[in-house]
Design an enzyme around this catalytic site. Structure first.
Site, PDB file in Angstrom:
ATOM      1  N   HIS A 288       0.853  -1.192   0.000  1.00 44.02           N
ATOM      2  CA  HIS A 288       0.000   0.000   0.000  1.00 44.02           C
ATOM      3  C   HIS A 288       0.882   1.232   0.000  1.00 44.02           C
ATOM      4  CE1 HIS A 288      -3.157   2.846   1.152  1.00 44.02           C
ATOM      5  NE2 HIS A 288      -3.975   1.951   0.631  1.00 44.02           N
TER       6      HIS A 288
ATOM      7  N   GLU B 232      -7.873  -5.228  -0.380  1.00 47.72           N
ATOM      8  CA  GLU B 232      -8.390  -5.979  -1.518  1.00 47.72           C
ATOM      9  C   GLU B 232      -8.373  -7.487  -1.305  1.00 47.72           C
ATOM     10  OE1 GLU B 232      -9.978  -4.064  -3.021  1.00 47.72           O
ATOM     11  OE2 GLU B 232      -8.979  -2.912  -4.579  1.00 47.72           O
TER      12      GLU B 232
END
Ligand code: ACO
Length: 359
Positions: free
Chosen positions: A246, A301
């Site tokens: 991320h 996700e």
């Protein structure tokens, strides 16, 4: 200059705060823990848009207003548009969204909030050669979305799981799609244009397009025992492991655990969850070995994929469901940008050749 605008502050916002070092997400003064699993999509709409959209109905009237917007979109867009079945679900949802008249008013905001709920199930049915199912304005948006998808009323647990997902992804600082939406809103092009920019940025695999490939990865691995070898092979090919890493979080994404909790409460296939947990552990171990200088942790996700699969969405439609949750964030940010009144227009540094000087 900063590649990818990393660490550049481009807005002051009251909407959400992503603390990447502590792994903490605050949305309008509430921690994610307070909201996820305790708040409906409709309550999130009121929380996010409070004070931003003139003329928005009071909180108690939002469910009926969204129900009416779903019915209107079905009658004016889904039932009338000639839609090519060969387009993917995201392209179909984007095409249908583009048919909504642009504006910055509350009616446009409500139509956009309802749009992915109506258009996603319709797109999936059109692709299967089936007639889209009309909305039931009396249901919650989460329950109605699932009913239009499967043709049967969802259980209370299924609707609650979708609500948890939608609330979890409602807003997340200046992620790529939100920034894109703010850039477009800053030109005063209108909310439809801003949301279309958001959908277009969201669909990329480095952003909201990641969970579909997570399912492909789990299917290819098949058994926990295969995880390490398959993941090593993927990295050897130069692939990225979808659902990990991320830009902001340097610890585990707090949204991953909110969604894992929702999967457990749903009582979904425990074998699938066990496989996912084994793959997650193997992936984290390998990423630590291969990228010792970079903290790569599980992002939202990974468990999004499992939750939306359990709710019977097809992997190619996961991004549309993400858009269903994130549209409220895009609209809130668009209005915050409009209220600030400043066009977003950064500078670039020219590094190309100069024209020849005339002799
Ligand atoms: N698998 C393998 N390697 C990775 C991964 C990954 N998932 N993520 C980052 N890396 C590596 C990169 O190869 C790079 O290595 P290098 O320095 O040796 O070249 C290093 O870690 C840094 O990567 P960047 O791409 O520079 O980091 P950035 O902050 O720009 O990327 C991103 C963040 C795009 C999310 C990245 O981690 C990624 O591609 N992850 C996989 C896709 C994914 O899960 N996307 C969903 C993100 S969550 C969301 O948008 C809602």
């Amino acid at each position: 200059m900063s590649d990818g605008l990393e660490n550049v502050v481009a807005a002051h916002t009251v909407l959400s705060d992503v603390d990447g070092a502590a792994g903490r997400l605050v949305i309008r003064g509430h921690s994610l823990d307070e909201l996820a699993g305790h708040t409906s999509f409709e309550q999130m709409v009121s929380l996010m848009l409070d004070g931003f959209v003139p003329g928005l109905p009071a909180a108690k009237d939002i469910p009926a207003a969204l129900g009416a917007a779903r019915r209107e979109l079905f009658e004016t867009v889904v039932a009338k548009a000639a839609l090519p079945a060969e387009l993917g679900p995201v392209e179909l949802v984007r095409a249908m969204t583009a048919l909504i008249p642009d504006g910055e008013d509350a009616g446009t905001a409500l139509r956009l909030l309802a749009a992915p709920a109506v258009f996603t199930p319709a797109a999936l049915r059109i692709r299967q050669g089936l007639a889209p199912i009309a909305p039931d304005p009396a249901l919650s948006q989460a329950a109605d979305t699932l009913r239009m998808l499967t043709g049967t009323a969802p259980t209370q647990q299924q609707a609650a799981a979708l609500d948890t997902y939608l609330v979890t992804v409602a807003d997340h600082g200046l992620n790529a799609s939100t920034f894109a939406a703010r850039v477009v809103a800053s030109t005063r092009a209108g909310l439809v244009s801003a949301v279309l920019a958001g959908i277009s940025a969201l669909k990329g695999p480095l952003h909201g397009g990641a969970p579909g490939p997570v399912i492909e990865m789990l299917d290819a691995i098949g058994e926990p025992a295969n995880a390490r070898a398959q993941l090593e092979a993927a990295l050897d090919r130069g692939d990225r492991l979808m659902g990990f890493g991320h830009r902001v979080y340097r610890v585990r994404d707090p949204r991953a655990d909110a969604l894992k909790g929702a999967i457990r409460r749903l009582g979904a296939d425990s074998g699938r969850l066990a496989l996912a947990e084994a793959v997650e552990q193997a992936a984290l171990a390998i990423l630590r070995e291969r990228k010792p200088n970079r903290t790569l942790e599980t992002n939202v996700e990974f468990y999004t994929a499992l939750l939306l699969e359990a709710l019977e969405f097809t992997p190619d439609s996961f991004t549309c469901v993400f858009a269903l949750g994130r549209t409220v964030g895009w609209i809130a940010h668009a209005h915050e940008q409009i209220a600030g009144g400043k066009l977003i227009r950064p500078q670039s540094v020219y590094v190309g050749p100069q024209p020849r000087q005339a002799a």
